[in-house]
Each structure stands twice: as C-alpha cells, then as structure tokens.
Design an enzyme around this catalytic site. Structure first.
Site, PDB file in Angstrom:
ATOM      1  N   CYS A  85       0.860  -1.181   0.000  1.00 49.43           N
ATOM      2  CA  CYS A  85       0.000   0.000   0.000  1.00 49.43           C
ATOM      3  C   CYS A  85       0.896   1.230   0.000  1.00 49.43           C
ATOM      4  O   CYS A  85       1.691   1.417   0.933  1.00 49.43           O
ATOM      5  CB  CYS A  85      -0.875  -0.042   1.257  1.00 49.43           C
ATOM      6  SG  CYS A  85      -1.947   1.393   1.464  1.00 49.43           S
ATOM      7  N   CYS A 195      -0.911   3.727  -6.709  1.00 50.48           N
ATOM      8  CA  CYS A 195      -1.765   3.083  -5.701  1.00 50.48           C
ATOM      9  C   CYS A 195      -1.952   1.657  -6.189  1.00 50.48           C
ATOM     10  O   CYS A 195      -2.201   1.425  -7.391  1.00 50.48           O
ATOM     11  CB  CYS A 195      -3.107   3.804  -5.613  1.00 50.48           C
ATOM     12  SG  CYS A 195      -4.371   2.913  -4.689  1.00 50.48           S
TER      13      CYS A 195
HETATM   14  N1  DGL Z   1      -3.828   0.394  -2.279  1.00 54.58           N
HETATM   15  C1  DGL Z   1      -3.658   1.576  -1.465  1.00 54.58           C
HETATM   16  C2  DGL Z   1      -2.429   2.363  -1.940  1.00 54.58           C
HETATM   17  O1  DGL Z   1      -1.591   1.811  -2.617  1.00 54.58           O
HETATM   18  C3  DGL Z   1      -4.939   2.348  -1.428  1.00 54.58           C
HETATM   19  C4  DGL Z   1      -5.004   3.346  -0.330  1.00 54.58           C
HETATM   20  C5  DGL Z   1      -6.396   3.683   0.133  1.00 54.58           C
HETATM   21  O2  DGL Z   1      -7.038   2.819   0.705  1.00 54.58           O
HETATM   22  O3  DGL Z   1      -6.804   4.836  -0.052  1.00 54.58           O
HETATM   23  O4  DGL Z   1      -2.251   3.507  -1.613  1.00 54.58           O
END
Ligand code: DGL
Length: 306
Positions: A85, A195
């Site tokens: 993440c 993301c």
């Molecule tokens: N997959 C997460 C990232 O890479 C998403 C973050 C979120 O939940 O806003 O930032």
C-alpha cells in the site's frame, strides 16, 4: 518502487509465510506479482477493507492500522512483511520498521522509472491524496523533477470502485477519463499507477489512453526486491517445500513444483468482493476468511467518497 527493508530478523524459518497487507483489495496486484516471482512461498494476505480507503484517513489512524495488522501477521508466523500500500508506506513504514522485528518491504510510486521512460518529459501520477501530500512523495518528486514534469492527480473514488469490484463500469471510465484527459492534453506520455488498487483498472485506462500512455506499475519490482531481501536474510523457501506439501496432500509433486502455492486470504470487511476479485483477476478459488484486527483507536465513520 520497492523500498528497503533490512531489519533485525526474528528467528523464523525459511518455510514460514510472507505477510502482505493493504488497506483493501489493491495489494492483490502485488500478491499476483509475488506469486509469479516466488512460487514456493506461502503467502498470507490481509485486506483491511473495513477501513478502506486509507487515502481519507489521518496519519495516526494509518500508522495504527499498519502496526496492528503487521503485529497480527507476525503472530501468525510471518517471516517478512510486504506493505502493499503506497499510502501506508508513505505514512507508517518507518514506525513499523522500528516496532516489528522482521524485514519489511514497502511500495512507493514509480517516479524514477517514469522519469527514465518519458520521452515527452511530462508524466502523470495517479495516487491517493495521502500519498501525494506525504513527505516521502515530495522528496521523490524533487529528486526527479529537474527535467521531467509530473502532473499529480488524486484518484478520488477509484479505490472505492475497486473495493466494490467495479473495475470497468461506465462510471469508472468517466472518472478515469476526467483524470487522464487533462494529463494527455498537457502532453503526458507516461502514467504512474501510484496506488496498488489501480493496476486492476488497467484495461479501462488503456482504452482511454489509446496507446498514448506507458503505464508504470511497480508490483514486479516489489516482488524482485522481496526476493533479494529473503535471500539476504536466508529466508527464501526451498523449492521442495511445495512438493513436500503436495505429497502430504496426495498431489503430483512435479505439478506442485510448477504451481504457485495458494495464498491464505483474510479480510476485515466484505469477503464476497474479495473472493470475486481474487477469482476473476487472479484465478484463486480458495476461501476468504473474515478476521477482526483491533487497533487502539476506534475507526471513525467512513465518509462516502475518497
Ligand atoms: N492500495 C492503497 C495504496 O496503494 C490504497 C489506499 C487507500 O485505501 O486509499 O495507496
């Protein structure tokens, strides 16, 4: 880009699992790359979908979730942790490295590869608001912005869409088009997927961009970095671990040696969506277990959109 990693490692054997977590389902794009790169490893994946999106949370909340989930994965025997993440990495990886005695690999937007690849010297970056406003991201941009212009766009609404498994609807396409068209109009030829949820929107993005954007997704680089860290710490699972498991399960060992091992999937939220995404996009047929992982602070009510 993957972030290192070296940490004092607790005495955990090479057959121990690797823990992977994300605010939700996005980290499955990283899990996909890890399975391809390291087919003999056992993987535990936690989606904190109850609290997604992290992109709307404050830093303290994100740090508490990262620590609580990291500690839970350590309690399950994880020998290494992948914070799949960008948002959690940006806000809390330093803290996690100070608290958890296993190697930790984080992720950050692929600014460097974008700067290396862009011919027009204009690159778009789609990431969460938290990632874009973080100190880590600012210093990353500073390093590569001298001769490349980065157009940074918060991907409001995209994480929620992936969490609902809506990866190619008319609404998602319209949202993506509203983010990508200004970038294209400004001459961008490269797009950083900052993301881990966004690689699941890959098909819709490619359609909108119609060949005009090279997409930068760092999941393969993260998997390679994990491999290096496991090797450096003597933690890589031997190839015969899968075969031994298969023999116990009465499966042909040669097949087991070629097939990546089935990961164990956990969600703090809705398990049906995770099962659907894991099955449609990763071909995983196994169950998803619901878990409760508490942190010190109660989650505030979620606001409707990121
Ligand atoms: N997959 C997460 C990232 O890479 C998403 C973050 C979120 O939940 O806003 O930032």
């Amino acid at each position: 880009m993957p972030l290192d990693e070296s940490a004092p490692s607790m005495a955990r054997g090479h057959a121990a699992p690797i823990g992977i977590f994300d605010s939700g389902l996005g980290g499955l794009s990283v899990l996909r790359a890890i399975r391809a790169q390291l087919p003999h490893e056992s993987l535990l994946y936690v989606a904190d979908s109850l609290h997604a999106p992290y992109g709307l949370r404050d830093n303290e909340f994100i740090s508490e979730r990262t620590l609580a989930i990291g500690e839970w994965l350590v309690s399950q025997g994880a020998k290494a942790l992948v914070v799949a993440c960008n948002t959690a990495t940006a806000e809390s990886i330093a803290l996690a490295r100070g608290r958890l005695a296993i190697p930790i690999i984080g992720v950050e937007p692929g600014i460097k590869p974008a700067a290396n690849q862009s011919k027009s010297r204009v690159a778009g970056v789609l990431a969460t608001q938290v990632t874009l406003r973080s100190e880590r991201f600012r210093s990353l941009i500073e390093r590569y912005a001298a001769d490349c212009r980065f157009l940074c766009q918060p991907g409001h609404g995209l994480v929620e869409a992936v969490e609902r498994c809506e990866i190619d609807t008319a609404e998602v396409r319209a949202l993506l088009a509203s983010y990508l068209e200004p970038m294209l109009a400004a001459g961008a030829d490269t797009l950083v997927l900052g993301c881990t949820h966004y690689p699941f929107l890959d098909a819709a993005i490619r359609d909108i961009a119609a060949g005009r954007l090279t997409l930068i997704d760092t999941s393969v680089a993260i998997a390679r970095q994990l491999e290096r860290v496991l090797d450096a710490n003597g933690l890589r699972a031997p190839a015969d671990a899968a075969a031994a498991d298969a023999a116990a399960a009465d499966v042909v060992a040669a097949d087991a040696d070629r097939q990546p091992r089935e990961p164990r999937l956990y969600s703090t939220g809705e398990i049906a969506h995770m099962r659907q995404l894991a099955s449609t996009l990763l071909g995983l047929a196994g169950p998803v277990e619901h878990i409760r992982i508490t942190s010190l602070r109660r989650a505030p009510e979620r606001t409707p959109s990121a």
